[in-house]
Design an enzyme around this catalytic site. Structure first.
Site, mmCIF file in Angstrom:
data_model
loop_
_atom_site.group_PDB
_atom_site.id
_atom_site.type_symbol
_atom_site.label_atom_id
_atom_site.label_comp_id
_atom_site.label_asym_id
_atom_site.label_seq_id
_atom_site.Cartn_x
_atom_site.Cartn_y
_atom_site.Cartn_z
ATOM 1 N N ASP A 81 0.848 -1.192 0.000
ATOM 2 C CA ASP A 81 0.000 0.000 0.000
ATOM 3 C C ASP A 81 0.893 1.256 0.000
ATOM 4 O OD1 ASP A 81 -2.432 1.401 0.284
ATOM 5 O OD2 ASP A 81 -2.360 1.332 2.473
ATOM 6 N N HIS A 184 -7.926 9.396 4.986
ATOM 7 C CA HIS A 184 -7.345 8.385 5.874
ATOM 8 C C HIS A 184 -7.563 8.772 7.332
ATOM 9 C CE1 HIS A 184 -4.734 7.742 2.219
ATOM 10 N NE2 HIS A 184 -5.124 6.513 2.488
HETATM 11 P P1 13P Z 1 -8.396 4.050 7.123
HETATM 12 O O1 13P Z 1 -7.269 3.855 8.098
HETATM 13 O O2 13P Z 1 -8.982 5.404 7.170
HETATM 14 O O3 13P Z 1 -9.405 2.960 7.194
HETATM 15 O O4 13P Z 1 -7.725 3.971 5.657
HETATM 16 C C1 13P Z 1 -6.858 2.930 5.322
HETATM 17 C C2 13P Z 1 -6.252 3.194 4.003
HETATM 18 O O5 13P Z 1 -6.816 3.859 3.156
HETATM 19 C C3 13P Z 1 -4.918 2.624 3.733
HETATM 20 O O6 13P Z 1 -4.438 2.972 2.481
#
Ligand code: 13P
Length: 285
Positions: A81, A184
């Site tokens: 990610d 996020h």
């Molecule tokens: P959240 O932590 O807001 O759920 O988002 C996770 C995310 O988008 C990781 O790339």
């Protein structure tokens, strides 16, 4: 069983559902995600974000993620990610990740295209998929309406559908992370999502759309996003919070000594329950 991102999102597309992509930074997180997916018999994406290198090295957790994903009874994609450097994408691919995200969303458009192309070429050598991003999602905890509280503050960074089409044509990515109102982390006010924009982008690009910042989005909004073309939903903050809050509750109730092995099991079980709730919504169960 190991799937790449393209394969797992094809499964989702066929059923008009979204696959949950859960960030992990502990062994308990990996177990929670895989157990939840296996209990519900649903495909899942296990992902590692380099920002979590502060908790554990990719070189330590990555091979465990791949090994347990291979042994899982459901399709699992192991994904990097928000890789902002090609070197970290290379590291993940060498470990055996089946998908990587190149995040050049903070770069000027042309540079984002150029680096994303390099990422696509690199991943192809490993038979892996690529997610990329245009438009910008908030990185820290701040309101979906922007730090100033004005809707325009965030909407000015929403993904432009025409630019998304050009970007996908120019890069050949398998999935595109788009900005349409999620951020996020924890929301400070109700998220206000641009569903029309999702549909318009999906119609133009013809590949799955990725939602980042899944924590705090209502079930109804998740469903609308999926109806409009979202096929991968990134989710972390709420599962981590569920684990932490449950540990806090258990510690406050227990009178004897606190043992870390108990803490890790409580955390895992509470994260698993939160992940199951999310998967049920994403899979329309
Ligand atoms: P959240 O932590 O807001 O759920 O988002 C996770 C995310 O988008 C990781 O790339």
């Amino acid at each position: 069983m190991l799937f790449d991102l393209q394969q797992i999102l094809e499964l989702a597309d066929a059923k008009k559902i979204a696959v949950g992509a859960f960030n992990v930074n502990t062994l308990q997180g990996v177990q929670a995600v895989l157990e939840a997916a296996e209990e519900l018999k649903q495909p899942v994406i296990l992902q590692f974000a380099p920002v979590h290198g502060a908790f554990i090295d990719l070189d330590i957790l990555g091979p465990i993620m791949v090994d347990l994903a291979e042994k899982a009874q459901v399709p699992v994609c192991v994904h990097l990610d928000h890789g902002e450097e090609l070197s970290i994408l290379h590291q993940a691919l060498e470990i055996g990740f089946t998908s990587v995200m190149y995040d050049g969303s903070m770069l000027p458009y042309e540079e984002n295209v150029a680096y994303t192309r390099l990422a696509v070429d690199m991943a192809a050598e490993y038979g892996a998929s690529v997610e990329a991003e245009i438009g910008a999602m908030g990185r820290e905890e701040f309101s979906s309406l922007g730090e100033s509280g004005e809707a325009e503050a965030l909407s000015s960074t929403y993904t432009d559908p025409d630019q998304a089409e050009e970007f996908v044509d120019e890069t050949g990515v398998d999935a595109l992370a788009c900005s349409f109102g999620t951020v996020h982390g924890l929301y400070l006010t109700e998220p206000c999502l641009d569903f029309e924009r999702i549909k318009e982008i999906r119609d133009k690009i013809g590949i799955p759309i990725v939602m980042h910042g899944g924590s705090g989005v209502s079930d109804e909004d998740f469903r609308k996003c999926i109806e409009n073309g979202v096929r991968k939903i990134n989710y972390y903050t709420y599962m981590a919070k569920a684990g932490g809050e449950y540990v806090k509750e258990m510690l406050s109730k227990s009178e004897g000594p606190a043992f870390f092995h108990d803490i890790s099991v409580w955390g895992k079980e509470a994260m698993k329950e939160d992940i199951k709730k999310a998967i049920k919504v994403f899979s329309n169960l």
